[in-house]
Scaffold this motif. Structure first.
Motif, mmCIF file in Angstrom:
data_model
loop_
_atom_site.group_PDB
_atom_site.id
_atom_site.type_symbol
_atom_site.label_atom_id
_atom_site.label_comp_id
_atom_site.label_asym_id
_atom_site.label_seq_id
_atom_site.Cartn_x
_atom_site.Cartn_y
_atom_site.Cartn_z
ATOM 1 N N ASN A 1 -8.340 7.438 3.283
ATOM 2 C CA ASN A 1 -9.704 7.941 3.098
ATOM 3 C C ASN A 1 -10.730 6.994 3.708
ATOM 4 O O ASN A 1 -11.688 7.433 4.349
ATOM 5 N N THR A 2 -10.530 5.694 3.508
ATOM 6 C CA THR A 2 -11.462 4.715 4.076
ATOM 7 C C THR A 2 -11.429 4.768 5.592
ATOM 8 O O THR A 2 -12.475 4.843 6.243
ATOM 9 N N ALA A 3 -10.232 4.748 6.173
ATOM 10 C CA ALA A 3 -10.098 4.786 7.637
ATOM 11 C C ALA A 3 -10.667 6.084 8.207
ATOM 12 O O ALA A 3 -11.364 6.064 9.234
ATOM 13 N N SER A 4 -10.405 7.194 7.557
ATOM 14 C CA SER A 4 -10.898 8.491 8.018
ATOM 15 C C SER A 4 -12.422 8.557 7.981
ATOM 16 O O SER A 4 -13.060 9.044 8.923
ATOM 17 N N ILE B 1 0.833 -1.210 0.000
ATOM 18 C CA ILE B 1 0.000 0.000 0.000
ATOM 19 C C ILE B 1 0.863 1.254 0.000
ATOM 20 O O ILE B 1 0.555 2.232 -0.688
ATOM 21 N N ALA B 2 1.968 1.226 0.729
ATOM 22 C CA ALA B 2 2.842 2.401 0.820
ATOM 23 C C ALA B 2 3.437 2.779 -0.539
ATOM 24 O O ALA B 2 3.643 3.960 -0.810
ATOM 25 N N ARG C 1 -2.063 4.471 -0.771
ATOM 26 C CA ARG C 1 -2.075 5.025 0.589
ATOM 27 C C ARG C 1 -3.324 5.884 0.820
ATOM 28 O O ARG C 1 -3.952 5.799 1.867
ATOM 29 N N ASP C 2 -3.692 6.710 -0.157
ATOM 30 C CA ASP C 2 -4.858 7.582 -0.014
ATOM 31 C C ASP C 2 -6.150 6.777 0.097
ATOM 32 O O ASP C 2 -7.067 7.159 0.822
#
Length: 179
Positions: free
Chosen positions: A152-155, A136-137, A147-148
């Motif tokens: 975005n999903t976690a946020s 992912i990094a 990464r985004d």
């Protein structure tokens, strides 16, 4: 369609923060029997054939908290066509669309569609947490940084008050990884 005459779409990843279709509303929901996991190689949206990324899928076991979008009966055919094209890019069936029981935050149970990872597809994988974070990094595809997608999903989940400890741990690992 659910018995109430609406189509419910269960979102567990990018559909939460970028649905891309008309809907009448949404609310947190729980799906039992499947969990959210970075289990599909992405060679388009979040990676390339040379440097694949990873995207989320629903995988067997556990449960998943996400969002149920409510779609009118008249919009349902168009929304289903849109989702099929988005989730199974160019007809490559990495996800199986299934009708599953959802428990809405309001306490109601409804039937909704969800896209479940196809374990028989060559894109299906189950990398360890460190390999997932490293992939992912460094991933970048047509839709941007891998990464985004994770952040975005976690946020969005956090803003809805939906905890996913595995995803939160993955965020910490990715943020600590070199890009």
């Amino acid at each position: 369609m659910d018995a109430d005459g609406h189509l419910y779409v269960f979102a567990y990843g990018s559909l939460i923060w970028r649905p891309g279709f008309s809907h009448l509303g949404h609310e947190p929901a729980t799906l039992r029997g499947f969990h959210r996991r970075f289990c599909l190689w992405s060679q388009h949206y979040r990676g390339t054939p040379e440097v694949p990324g990873l995207v989320l899928g629903l995988d067997r076991g556990g449960s998943c908290r996400g969002v149920a979008f409510r779609v009118s009966e008249t919009e349902a055919p168009e929304v289903l066509d849109y989702l099929e094209a988005r989730e199974n890019l160019n007809g490559d069936k990495v996800y199986d669309r299934r009708l599953l029981a959802l428990r809405l935050a309001s306490g109601r149970s409804v039937q909704g569609i969800a896209y479940v990872a196809d374990r028989a597809h060559p894109a299906y994988c189950r990398p360890c947490e460190q390999s997932t974070a490293a992939t992912i990094a460094r991933g970048r595809g047509e839709a941007g940084l891998n990464r985004d997608y994770l952040l975005n999903t976690a946020s969005q989940l956090a803003s809805l008050g939906l905890r996913d400890r595995k995803l939160e741990r993955l965020v910490r690992l990715v943020l600590a990884s070199p890009a």
